[in-house]
Design a protein around this motif. Sequence first.
Motif, PDB file in Angstrom:
ATOM      1  N   GLN A 125       0.761  -1.200  -0.022  1.00  0.00           N
ATOM      2  CA  GLN A 125       0.007  -0.080  -0.019  1.00  0.00           C
ATOM      3  C   GLN A 125       0.897   1.276  -0.065  1.00  0.00           C
ATOM      4  OE1 GLN A 125      -0.240  -2.304   2.084  1.00  0.00           O
ATOM      5  NE2 GLN A 125      -0.073  -1.840   4.287  1.00  0.00           N
ATOM      6  N   GLN A 126       2.019   1.221   0.306  1.00  0.00           N
ATOM      7  CA  GLN A 126       3.030   2.192   0.481  1.00  0.00           C
ATOM      8  C   GLN A 126       3.793   2.399  -0.971  1.00  0.00           C
ATOM      9  OE1 GLN A 126       5.793   2.392   3.774  1.00  0.00           O
ATOM     10  NE2 GLN A 126       7.166   3.871   2.483  1.00  0.00           N
ATOM     11  N   MET A 127       3.946   1.131  -1.630  1.00  0.00           N
ATOM     12  CA  MET A 127       4.722   1.160  -2.764  1.00  0.00           C
ATOM     13  C   MET A 127       3.997   1.609  -3.996  1.00  0.00           C
ATOM     14  SD  MET A 127       7.352  -1.689  -3.858  1.00  0.00           S
ATOM     15  CE  MET A 127       8.349  -1.507  -5.522  1.00  0.00           C
ATOM     16  N   ILE A 128       2.832   0.739  -3.956  1.00  0.00           N
ATOM     17  CA  ILE A 128       1.719   0.944  -5.262  1.00  0.00           C
ATOM     18  C   ILE A 128       0.873   2.042  -5.069  1.00  0.00           C
ATOM     19  CG2 ILE A 128       0.507  -0.396  -6.616  1.00  0.00           C
ATOM     20  CD1 ILE A 128       1.753  -2.903  -5.625  1.00  0.00           C
ATOM     21  N   LEU A 129       1.198   3.310  -5.697  1.00  0.00           N
ATOM     22  CA  LEU A 129       0.221   4.325  -5.503  1.00  0.00           C
ATOM     23  C   LEU A 129      -0.914   4.198  -6.511  1.00  0.00           C
ATOM     24  CD1 LEU A 129       2.952   7.169  -5.265  1.00  0.00           C
ATOM     25  CD2 LEU A 129       1.738   5.908  -3.327  1.00  0.00           C
ATOM     26  N   ALA A 130      -0.806   3.980  -7.954  1.00  0.00           N
ATOM     27  CA  ALA A 130      -1.796   4.039  -8.548  1.00  0.00           C
ATOM     28  C   ALA A 130      -1.868   2.726  -9.602  1.00  0.00           C
ATOM     29  CB  ALA A 130      -1.840   5.387  -9.508  1.00  0.00           C
ATOM     30  N   CYS A 131      -2.746   2.349 -10.020  1.00  0.00           N
ATOM     31  CA  CYS A 131      -2.712   1.118 -11.060  1.00  0.00           C
ATOM     32  C   CYS A 131      -4.158   1.123 -11.785  1.00  0.00           C
ATOM     33  CB  CYS A 131      -2.720  -0.169 -10.141  1.00  0.00           C
ATOM     34  SG  CYS A 131      -2.958  -1.928 -11.046  1.00  0.00           S
ATOM     35  N   LEU A 132      -3.801   0.947 -13.162  1.00  0.00           N
ATOM     36  CA  LEU A 132      -5.019   0.786 -14.150  1.00  0.00           C
ATOM     37  C   LEU A 132      -4.515  -0.018 -15.157  1.00  0.00           C
ATOM     38  CD1 LEU A 132      -7.581   2.440 -15.078  1.00  0.00           C
ATOM     39  CD2 LEU A 132      -6.000   3.744 -16.452  1.00  0.00           C
ATOM     40  N   PHE A 133      -5.392  -1.027 -15.408  1.00  0.00           N
ATOM     41  CA  PHE A 133      -5.340  -2.155 -16.554  1.00  0.00           C
ATOM     42  C   PHE A 133      -6.290  -2.046 -17.600  1.00  0.00           C
ATOM     43  CE2 PHE A 133      -5.964  -6.569 -18.479  1.00  0.00           C
ATOM     44  CZ  PHE A 133      -4.844  -6.831 -18.855  1.00  0.00           C
ATOM     45  N   GLY A 134      -5.788  -1.518 -18.745  1.00  0.00           N
ATOM     46  CA  GLY A 134      -6.793  -1.264 -19.796  1.00  0.00           C
ATOM     47  C   GLY A 134      -7.813  -0.060 -19.261  1.00  0.00           C
ATOM     48  N   ALA A 135      -8.800  -0.187 -19.321  1.00  0.00           N
ATOM     49  CA  ALA A 135      -9.928   0.595 -18.682  1.00  0.00           C
ATOM     50  C   ALA A 135     -10.313   0.455 -17.530  1.00  0.00           C
ATOM     51  CB  ALA A 135     -11.086   0.691 -19.748  1.00  0.00           C
ATOM     52  N   GLU A 136      -9.938  -0.573 -16.863  1.00  0.00           N
ATOM     53  CA  GLU A 136     -10.288  -1.120 -15.309  1.00  0.00           C
ATOM     54  C   GLU A 136      -9.463  -0.768 -14.330  1.00  0.00           C
ATOM     55  OE1 GLU A 136     -13.138  -2.661 -14.746  1.00  0.00           O
ATOM     56  OE2 GLU A 136     -13.656  -2.719 -16.907  1.00  0.00           O
ATOM     57  N   PRO A 137      -9.835  -0.162 -13.468  1.00  0.00           N
ATOM     58  CA  PRO A 137      -8.921   0.449 -12.224  1.00  0.00           C
ATOM     59  C   PRO A 137      -8.419  -1.141 -11.427  1.00  0.00           C
ATOM     60  CG  PRO A 137     -10.927   1.017 -11.506  1.00  0.00           C
ATOM     61  CD  PRO A 137     -11.185   0.436 -13.176  1.00  0.00           C
ATOM     62  N   CYS A 138      -7.399  -0.916 -10.906  1.00  0.00           N
ATOM     63  CA  CYS A 138      -6.825  -1.944  -9.911  1.00  0.00           C
ATOM     64  C   CYS A 138      -5.990  -1.231  -8.675  1.00  0.00           C
ATOM     65  CB  CYS A 138      -5.877  -2.941 -10.746  1.00  0.00           C
ATOM     66  SG  CYS A 138      -4.554  -2.182 -11.644  1.00  0.00           S
ATOM     67  N   HIS A 150       1.197  16.915  -5.390  1.00  0.00           N
ATOM     68  CA  HIS A 150       0.151  17.286  -4.257  1.00  0.00           C
ATOM     69  C   HIS A 150      -0.823  16.250  -4.392  1.00  0.00           C
ATOM     70  CE1 HIS A 150       1.788  21.491  -3.514  1.00  0.00           C
ATOM     71  NE2 HIS A 150       1.098  21.203  -2.499  1.00  0.00           N
ATOM     72  N   VAL A 151      -1.410  15.963  -5.692  1.00  0.00           N
ATOM     73  CA  VAL A 151      -2.280  14.663  -5.728  1.00  0.00           C
ATOM     74  C   VAL A 151      -2.058  13.423  -5.210  1.00  0.00           C
ATOM     75  CG1 VAL A 151      -4.007  13.344  -7.082  1.00  0.00           C
ATOM     76  CG2 VAL A 151      -3.690  16.116  -7.441  1.00  0.00           C
ATOM     77  N   LEU A 152      -0.755  13.042  -5.549  1.00  0.00           N
ATOM     78  CA  LEU A 152      -0.318  11.857  -4.905  1.00  0.00           C
ATOM     79  C   LEU A 152       0.041  11.838  -3.582  1.00  0.00           C
ATOM     80  CD1 LEU A 152       2.484  10.937  -7.693  1.00  0.00           C
ATOM     81  CD2 LEU A 152       0.173   9.810  -7.483  1.00  0.00           C
ATOM     82  N   SER A 153       0.389  13.007  -3.031  1.00  0.00           N
ATOM     83  CA  SER A 153       0.629  13.151  -1.403  1.00  0.00           C
ATOM     84  C   SER A 153      -0.735  12.873  -0.706  1.00  0.00           C
ATOM     85  CB  SER A 153       1.165  14.431  -1.121  1.00  0.00           C
ATOM     86  OG  SER A 153       2.394  14.256  -1.633  1.00  0.00           O
ATOM     87  N   GLN A 154      -1.899  13.609  -1.316  1.00  0.00           N
ATOM     88  CA  GLN A 154      -3.214  13.394  -0.689  1.00  0.00           C
ATOM     89  C   GLN A 154      -3.782  12.271  -0.675  1.00  0.00           C
ATOM     90  OE1 GLN A 154      -6.565  13.466  -1.555  1.00  0.00           O
ATOM     91  NE2 GLN A 154      -7.297  13.910   0.340  1.00  0.00           N
ATOM     92  N   GLU A 155      -3.600  11.480  -1.882  1.00  0.00           N
ATOM     93  CA  GLU A 155      -4.096  10.157  -2.043  1.00  0.00           C
ATOM     94  C   GLU A 155      -3.495   9.330  -0.998  1.00  0.00           C
ATOM     95  OE1 GLU A 155      -5.779  10.307  -6.658  1.00  0.00           O
ATOM     96  OE2 GLU A 155      -3.662   9.201  -6.236  1.00  0.00           O
ATOM     97  N   ARG A 156      -2.103   9.347  -0.812  1.00  0.00           N
ATOM     98  CA  ARG A 156      -1.482   8.454  -0.065  1.00  0.00           C
ATOM     99  C   ARG A 156      -1.629   8.665   1.455  1.00  0.00           C
ATOM    100  NH1 ARG A 156       5.025   7.490  -0.117  1.00  0.00           N
ATOM    101  NH2 ARG A 156       4.938   9.428   1.417  1.00  0.00           N
ATOM    102  N   ASP A 157      -1.310  10.027   1.857  1.00  0.00           N
ATOM    103  CA  ASP A 157      -1.357  10.349   3.308  1.00  0.00           C
ATOM    104  C   ASP A 157      -2.418  11.392   3.738  1.00  0.00           C
ATOM    105  OD1 ASP A 157       1.210   8.717   3.394  1.00  0.00           O
ATOM    106  OD2 ASP A 157       2.330  10.737   2.535  1.00  0.00           O
ATOM    107  N   GLN A 158      -3.440  11.613   2.835  1.00  0.00           N
ATOM    108  CA  GLN A 158      -4.216  12.623   3.264  1.00  0.00           C
ATOM    109  C   GLN A 158      -3.700  13.730   3.762  1.00  0.00           C
ATOM    110  OE1 GLN A 158      -4.644   9.214   4.428  1.00  0.00           O
ATOM    111  NE2 GLN A 158      -5.750   8.857   2.377  1.00  0.00           N
ATOM    112  N   SER A 159      -2.693  14.158   2.988  1.00  0.00           N
ATOM    113  CA  SER A 159      -1.944  15.673   3.571  1.00  0.00           C
ATOM    114  C   SER A 159      -1.913  16.641   2.428  1.00  0.00           C
ATOM    115  CB  SER A 159      -0.539  15.071   3.935  1.00  0.00           C
ATOM    116  OG  SER A 159       0.288  16.223   4.083  1.00  0.00           O
ATOM    117  N   THR A 160      -2.339  17.877   2.910  1.00  0.00           N
ATOM    118  CA  THR A 160      -2.118  18.919   1.927  1.00  0.00           C
ATOM    119  C   THR A 160      -0.901  19.512   1.579  1.00  0.00           C
ATOM    120  OG1 THR A 160      -2.064  20.397   3.718  1.00  0.00           O
ATOM    121  CG2 THR A 160      -4.382  19.843   2.822  1.00  0.00           C
ATOM    122  N   ASN A 161       0.234  18.750   2.291  1.00  0.00           N
ATOM    123  CA  ASN A 161       1.519  19.322   1.973  1.00  0.00           C
ATOM    124  C   ASN A 161       2.075  18.053   1.054  1.00  0.00           C
ATOM    125  OD1 ASN A 161       1.637  21.329   3.660  1.00  0.00           O
ATOM    126  ND2 ASN A 161       2.054  20.080   5.513  1.00  0.00           N
TER     127      ASN A 161
END
Length: 642
Positions: free
Chosen positions: A245-258, A475-486
Motif C-alpha cells: 500500500q505504500q509502494m503501489i500508488l496507482a494502478c490501471l489495467f486497460g480501462a479497469e482500475p486496480c 500534491h495529488v499523490l501526497s493527498q491520496e497516499r497520506d491525506q495530507s495537503t503538503n
Amino acid sequence: MMSVRKYLLKGLHRLQKGPGYTYQELLVWYCNNTNTHGPKRIICEGPKKKAMWFLITLLFASLVCWQWGVFIKTYLSWEVSVSLSIGFKTMDFPAVTICNSSPFRYSKVKHLLRDLDELMEAVLERILAPDPSLVNTTQDLNFTIWNYAPLVLIDEQNPQHPVVLDLFANNYNSSASDSPAPGRTCSGHGCKVAMRLCSLNRTVCTFRNFTSATQAVSEWYILQATNIFSQVPRQELVEMGFPAQQMILACLFGAEPCSYRNFTAIFYPFYGNCYIFNWGMMEKALPTANPGTEFGLKLVLDIGQEDYVPFLASTAGARLMLHEQRTYPFIREEGIYALSGTETSIGVLVDKLQRMGDPYSFCTVNGSDVAVQNLYSSFNTTYSIQACLHSCFQDHMIHNCSCGHYLYPLPPGEKYCNSQDFPDWAYCYSDLRMSVALRETCIGMCKESCNDTQYKMTISMADWPSEASEDWILHVLSQERDQSTNITVSRSGIVKLNIYFQEFNFRTIEETAANNIVWLLSNLGGQFGFWMGGSVLCLIEFGEIIIDFLWITIIKLVGFSKSLRQKRAQAPYAGPPPTVAELVEAHTNFGFQPDAANHSPQAEAYPSEQTLPIPGTPPPNYDSLRLQPPDTMESDSEGDAI
C-alpha cells in the motif's frame, strides 16, 4: 515330442528342395533370379565380361554401403530444423513482478545494522584517509563480525613480494601469515582492496581481489548483512520491507482500475518484498484484445528512496520482470530497472519456444526427469532452468558447507549459514561460487524447458512529472497516499510504468526433426536404385538368400554333428570288416556271433601276417534310378520316408 521332431525334419527336407544344396548352387540361383542387373551379367556373360561385371558390381555395392552409412549416421545425429510462424489471436497478458531496489526500510532495520554501519564508516575512513594519524580511534567498534571476513589492503608495487595490510591491525609484511611489521602505508595504483576468507582453523586463507574499492566494500557489506538477516525470522523480514500500500500508488489495467490488492506478495531475499500482478495462481490470467498503451498496465510506484539502506542499496529505482503465469520470477537474473523520476514505457513482443524432447534436444517437459530436487516447488510454480540451477547450488552448499545460503530456499531440516554457528561459511561459499566445475556440473544436470515463453521488451523513457506539472501531480499523490495537503512524495522517489503489447501477434519458434524416417528411406532407396538398379523387392531377395545361406549352414552343421555322433557310437572292429554273408546272417539270425579276429587259429598261426580286408558289396543307390532330379520330386509320404 515325436510329432515336433517329425515336423522339423519335414521342414528341413523341404528346404533342401529350395535353391540348392551348396553355397555355390545358392549363389548361382540368386544371380539367375534376382532383379538387379549386375549379378545377372556375371552369370550370363563370357569370362572377360564376367570379371568386368563382377568388379563393377562390387564397386557399386561398396558405394551403396558407404552412402547408406553416411545417411544412417546423419539420421542418428538427431538434428533439428527451426521453423518460425506468426500467429494473431487474443493473448494472455504476462505476469508482472515489481520490487524495490532496497530490500528493507532503513528505519526498520537500523537496530540490526548499527554495529555493521559503524564498522563500515571506519573502513571508509581507513581507505580514504591520506594520513593514518588522522583516523579516529576504533576502540568502540564491534570486531566480532570483522574477524570472520576482514578487508585488507594489498600493496603490489613489488609484484614479487606483495604486502598485505590489515585495516584495523598492525601492517603485515610479505603475506598474511608473517610477523607484523608496523609503520607501513599503502597508496597509489599499486594498492588494492581485498577480502580475506579463511577456513575454520584459519590454516588456509584466500583473498578475493577487486579492481575498485567501491566493489570491495559493497560486496563485503552485503556478505556481512546476509550473515545478519539469515538469523532473523522470515516474517520479521517481511515486516521490515516496503509494504504494497505504500509502494503501489496507482494502478490501471486497460480501462479497469486496480490496486495493490490485485498483486500477490512474495519475499525475494535480495530485493525484499516483491509484488506480482496477473500471476494466475488463484485467478484466471487476464487477456488483452488490442496492442498499445491504452490496453496495457499502468502503474505509479513510490520507491521511498529516502528510506533506503545506505550501504546495502547503491542503486535507486524499481526492479521489474515480465514472465509467464505460474512461474517463479528470478528477478535478480532476468529483471530490468526502471529509473525514478521518469515514465518508462515497455513494449512487449511474445516468442513461444517449442523444443523437441529426447533424443533431439536436452529438454524436459515438467522437470520430473531432472536429477535435482526443485526447492521452489513449495511456491507451486512450474519448472524452470533457473530454479534448477539455484536448487543445485544450494544442494552443493549444504553438502560442502553444512548450511544453506540465505538467498535460496532451504530443504526441510536445514539451517541458513551464519558466522556464529558456521564460522567458515564465507570461505566455503566463496570457493563454491568461483568453482567452474560446480557450474558445469549443475548445467549438465539441469535441462531447458521444452515449452517456454519469452517476452522481448522495447524500453523508452521520459522525465515524469514535467516541470510544469510537477507541483500538482505531487500534491495529488501526497493527498491520496497520506491525506495530507503538503507534498510528502518526492520526484526522486516516484516511478511511472506503462507495460503493453507492442504488436498484437506472437511468433512461434518450433523445432522439427531435420531427418525423419521418410527422409532416411528415400535416400537409402535412391542410392540403391541409382547405383545397383534395385528396389525394395531386390532387398527382399537379398534377405531371402541370407536366410537360405543360414539354413544350408544349419543343415550342414546338423549333418556333421549327426555323423560325429554315429562315429562315436559305432564300436571299432579288431579284425577285418565283416563280409556280406556275415552281415546278412547277423541281420536274419539274431543269435549269430561272428568269430573274433584275435581268436582265429589262422591269426595265431600267422601273427605277423596282415590279413587284407575283404571288400563288401555296397547297398544300391536308388536315387540314381530316378528320372528327374530330387529337387523337383515331391511325395505325399515324404514324412514317412524320412
